[in-house]
Write an enzyme that holds these catalytic residues in place. Sequence first.
Site, PDB file in Angstrom:
ATOM      1  N   ASP A 192       0.817  -1.218   0.000  1.00  0.00           N
ATOM      2  CA  ASP A 192       0.000   0.000   0.000  1.00  0.00           C
ATOM      3  C   ASP A 192       0.856   1.277   0.000  1.00  0.00           C
ATOM      4  O   ASP A 192       0.682   2.152   0.861  1.00  0.00           O
ATOM      5  CB  ASP A 192      -0.925   0.014   1.235  1.00  0.00           C
ATOM      6  CG  ASP A 192      -1.755  -1.256   1.361  1.00  0.00           C
ATOM      7  OD1 ASP A 192      -2.157  -1.802   0.321  1.00  0.00           O
ATOM      8  OD2 ASP A 192      -2.012  -1.681   2.506  1.00  0.00           O
ATOM      9  N   GLU A 200     -11.401   0.326  -3.450  1.00  0.00           N
ATOM     10  CA  GLU A 200     -10.589   0.831  -2.329  1.00  0.00           C
ATOM     11  C   GLU A 200      -9.344   1.519  -2.890  1.00  0.00           C
ATOM     12  O   GLU A 200      -9.150   1.601  -4.103  1.00  0.00           O
ATOM     13  CB  GLU A 200     -10.174  -0.315  -1.402  1.00  0.00           C
ATOM     14  CG  GLU A 200      -9.265  -1.354  -2.072  1.00  0.00           C
ATOM     15  CD  GLU A 200      -8.968  -2.567  -1.208  1.00  0.00           C
ATOM     16  OE1 GLU A 200      -9.509  -2.691  -0.095  1.00  0.00           O
ATOM     17  OE2 GLU A 200      -8.177  -3.421  -1.669  1.00  0.00           O
TER      18      GLU A 200
HETATM   19  O1  FUB Z   1      -3.342  -3.625   3.309  1.00  0.00           O
HETATM   20  C1  FUB Z   1      -4.656  -3.872   3.733  1.00  0.00           C
HETATM   21  C2  FUB Z   1      -5.622  -3.490   2.678  1.00  0.00           C
HETATM   22  O2  FUB Z   1      -5.371  -4.249   1.507  1.00  0.00           O
HETATM   23  C3  FUB Z   1      -5.514  -2.067   2.215  1.00  0.00           C
HETATM   24  O3  FUB Z   1      -6.044  -1.143   3.103  1.00  0.00           O
HETATM   25  C4  FUB Z   1      -6.193  -2.184   0.912  1.00  0.00           C
HETATM   26  O4  FUB Z   1      -6.068  -1.083   0.083  1.00  0.00           O
HETATM   27  C5  FUB Z   1      -5.575  -3.443   0.366  1.00  0.00           C
HETATM   28  O5  FUB Z   1      -4.330  -3.200  -0.214  1.00  0.00           O
END
Ligand code: FUB
Length: 343
Positions: free
Chosen positions: A32, A243
């Site tokens: 991320d 997301e």
């Molecule tokens: O790293 C945990 C979660 O997985 C992140 O918040 C999302 O964007 C995905 O990458």
Amino acid sequence: EVPTTNASADATGPDGRKYLSQPLTTEIFTADPSAHVWGDGKLYVYGSHDIDGPAKEDDLGSHFEMRDYRVLSMDEPGGKTTVHPVALDVKDVPWASQQMWAPDAAFKNGTYYLYFPAKDKEGAFRIGVATSKSPVGPFKANPEPIKGSFSMDPTLFMDQGGESYLIFGGIWGGQLQRNVTGKYDPNGSKTDLEKPNEPALSPKIAKMNGDLMEFAEAPRDVKIVDEAGKPLLGGDTQRRFFEGSWLHKYNGKYYLSYSTGDTHNIVYATSDNVYGPYTYRGVVLKPVNGWTSHHSIVEWKGKWWLFYHDVQLSGDTRLRNVKMTELKYNPDGSIQTIDPFVK
Ligand code: FUB
């Protein structure tokens, strides 16, 4: 902390395809990546610090059990990556219980700000702020999350005039669908609105106060529409928001990019207004090796860069590694799609 030593310059991915780029570090697992260039000209990456844990893999991301943040820095593109000591630990965040997911950072008036999501004691994701006088921490967390914050994957966008906005949210494990009434519903849908023919859930945006600590307004929806101006629908899984929002500006236009989650693309949409609506434009990054895809886009030393992650080092969805590669625009401002594998 899980050291990794098995990186190989010519490691191949699924189906024997060769990776476009190599992990920035093999010292720890990282994911991320939110990349920033502050006043000293170095590149800093604020990301997740992946660890192994007992939780079984599920659709809510229970297997992402991260407990702290580590900042990475580089002096030059392609240069050595320094892995800095723990910048913030969940045990030092009074309101948080677990799952320190994708963070972002900002800098204003001599202070560095870390924005991070974590689950509170009730299991609801909230977004916290921590500050430091150093870009690599240690950061000190505020005792409470941002008032009125919910869901995860925050990104702080500072516009040229100095106004700052927090863009955030994610569906499935990110809980946007459990926050539609203004109150967290622990028994809400596990995935999304479950209405494929209605507009998809949107990322949220809220202007921040001048001290960058609290929302200056109630969060609004960031509408994402197709070329005809129609909202992307919940069933349009190749294009709809899942997301991992990132906002940057190029030639006066706002570029919102995000992950489509279960279809594994990083895509983008553009607007003349920071609040949107944003018009869908195309794919930035095709699916990587690994379930999640999460990125950032930054200009550094005269070039534009995409930071992203995959699972090259571990082959395990929960243990990721960050990478970078150059990102190019076409003359009309569209982004050239990047394939994380070499043909
Ligand atoms: O790293 C945990 C979660 O997985 C992140 O918040 C999302 O964007 C995905 O990458």
